[in-house]
Scaffold this active site. Sequence first.
Site, PDB file in Angstrom:
ATOM      1  N   GLY A  38      41.393  71.453  59.756  1.00 36.05           N
ATOM      2  CA  GLY A  38      41.080  72.791  60.261  1.00 36.05           C
ATOM      3  C   GLY A  38      42.228  73.763  60.099  1.00 36.05           C
ATOM      4  N   ASP A  40      44.966  73.935  61.742  1.00 32.46           N
ATOM      5  CA  ASP A  40      46.253  73.223  61.828  1.00 32.46           C
ATOM      6  C   ASP A  40      46.698  72.784  60.420  1.00 32.46           C
ATOM      7  OD1 ASP A  40      48.413  71.833  62.828  1.00 32.46           O
ATOM      8  OD2 ASP A  40      47.241  70.366  63.974  1.00 32.46           O
ATOM      9  N   SER A 123      39.734  75.481  69.804  1.00 36.96           N
ATOM     10  CA  SER A 123      38.820  74.427  70.299  1.00 36.96           C
ATOM     11  C   SER A 123      37.397  74.486  69.744  1.00 36.96           C
ATOM     12  CB  SER A 123      38.733  74.408  71.841  1.00 36.96           C
ATOM     13  OG  SER A 123      39.853  73.772  72.407  1.00 36.96           O
ATOM     14  N   TYR A 127      37.174  70.290  68.015  1.00 33.66           N
ATOM     15  CA  TYR A 127      37.130  69.994  69.453  1.00 33.66           C
ATOM     16  C   TYR A 127      35.814  70.383  70.123  1.00 33.66           C
ATOM     17  CZ  TYR A 127      42.022  68.407  69.670  1.00 33.66           C
ATOM     18  OH  TYR A 127      43.195  67.695  69.517  1.00 33.66           O
TER      19      TYR A 127
HETATM   20  N1  AR6 Z   1      42.113  80.748  59.628  1.00 35.49           N
HETATM   21  C1  AR6 Z   1      41.456  81.041  60.778  1.00 35.49           C
HETATM   22  N2  AR6 Z   1      40.609  80.175  61.394  1.00 35.49           N
HETATM   23  C2  AR6 Z   1      40.418  78.979  60.811  1.00 35.49           C
HETATM   24  C3  AR6 Z   1      41.072  78.585  59.613  1.00 35.49           C
HETATM   25  C4  AR6 Z   1      41.954  79.528  59.017  1.00 35.49           C
HETATM   26  N3  AR6 Z   1      42.611  79.262  57.882  1.00 35.49           N
HETATM   27  N4  AR6 Z   1      40.662  77.320  59.300  1.00 35.49           N
HETATM   28  C5  AR6 Z   1      39.785  76.937  60.255  1.00 35.49           C
HETATM   29  N5  AR6 Z   1      39.626  77.932  61.164  1.00 35.49           N
HETATM   30  P1  AR6 Z   1      39.854  73.635  64.384  1.00 35.49           P
HETATM   31  P2  AR6 Z   1      40.108  72.838  67.215  1.00 35.49           P
HETATM   32  C6  AR6 Z   1      38.780  77.981  62.371  1.00 35.49           C
HETATM   33  O1  AR6 Z   1      38.999  72.438  64.089  1.00 35.49           O
HETATM   34  O2  AR6 Z   1      38.631  72.874  67.409  1.00 35.49           O
HETATM   35  C7  AR6 Z   1      42.865  69.788  64.071  1.00 35.49           C
HETATM   36  O3  AR6 Z   1      42.710  68.644  63.282  1.00 35.49           O
HETATM   37  C8  AR6 Z   1      37.600  77.057  62.442  1.00 35.49           C
HETATM   38  O4  AR6 Z   1      36.504  77.604  61.715  1.00 35.49           O
HETATM   39  O5  AR6 Z   1      40.891  74.011  63.406  1.00 35.49           O
HETATM   40  O6  AR6 Z   1      40.972  73.462  68.271  1.00 35.49           O
HETATM   41  C9  AR6 Z   1      44.023  69.684  65.044  1.00 35.49           C
HETATM   42  O7  AR6 Z   1      45.069  68.889  64.549  1.00 35.49           O
HETATM   43  C10 AR6 Z   1      37.303  77.032  63.943  1.00 35.49           C
HETATM   44  O8  AR6 Z   1      36.505  78.152  64.317  1.00 35.49           O
HETATM   45  O9  AR6 Z   1      40.608  73.490  65.825  1.00 35.49           O
HETATM   46  C11 AR6 Z   1      43.390  69.092  66.260  1.00 35.49           C
HETATM   47  O10 AR6 Z   1      43.354  67.674  66.185  1.00 35.49           O
HETATM   48  C12 AR6 Z   1      38.693  77.244  64.565  1.00 35.49           C
HETATM   49  O11 AR6 Z   1      39.566  77.588  63.481  1.00 35.49           O
HETATM   50  C13 AR6 Z   1      41.970  69.625  66.233  1.00 35.49           C
HETATM   51  O12 AR6 Z   1      41.677  69.928  64.874  1.00 35.49           O
HETATM   52  C14 AR6 Z   1      39.241  76.039  65.277  1.00 35.49           C
HETATM   53  O13 AR6 Z   1      38.860  74.864  64.594  1.00 35.49           O
HETATM   54  C15 AR6 Z   1      41.845  70.920  67.022  1.00 35.49           C
HETATM   55  O14 AR6 Z   1      40.507  71.305  67.056  1.00 35.49           O
END
Ligand code: AR6
Length: 178
Positions: A38, A40, A123, A127
């Site tokens: 994601g 991260d 999240s 998450y």
């Molecule tokens: N720019 C902006 N938003 C983004 C990008 C980007 N480049 N890429 C993804 N998103 P997530 P979480 C959005 O899964 O739910 C990781 O593995 C995505 O569409 O990134 O907090 C960490 O290491 C979604 O709406 O974060 C943790 O283990 C949002 O970012 C876990 O995932 C959050 O999705 C955290 O999960």
Amino acid sequence: MEIKKGSTVISLVMGDITVEETDAIVNAANSRLAGGGGVDGAIHSAGGPKIMEECRKFDGCPTGKAVITTGGDLKARYVIHTVGPIYRDGSHNEAELLESAYRSSLDLAVKNGIKTIAFPSISTGAYGYPLAEAAGIAVRTAVHFVENNIGALSLIRFTLFSDAALRAYTEALKKLAS
Ligand code: AR6
């Protein structure tokens, strides 16, 4: 959409947070600060190894808290890593923890002299937090923070990665502004 509260703009845009030019961008990290998928994964790969080097100096980060590192090769000078809750059923303190993740990030930004900051939708990916609820918490926490810390920040931006997310945050901000 954007609103202005005192001298602070709160704005919603669609885009990739890794190219933001705000002083800081926020990472949706995990409690081991170990990197992942994601947003991260995208931040670590665009920002290079210096970010992980600094992450390793912390003993992880509890859910609802935040730590700050360099932005490495990013345009943003800093990355604030916060850990949102894993959504279970809504009765495990998820709302409080999500609010705390946003508030801790904003507190840390102000402590570090940051004026402009961009958040992803914490999240709501891996998450599993329901988007509409998470959007409500995110924008409400930002507005309350601005009201309680007048003039501390000039811009809080939510950089959203999908139409659905932009719609949910726009709805939430409209409700709050009306
Ligand atoms: N720019 C902006 N938003 C983004 C990008 C980007 N480049 N890429 C993804 N998103 P997530 P979480 C959005 O899964 O739910 C990781 O593995 C995505 O569409 O990134 O907090 C960490 O290491 C979604 O709406 O974060 C943790 O283990 C949002 O970012 C876990 O995932 C959050 O999705 C955290 O999960």
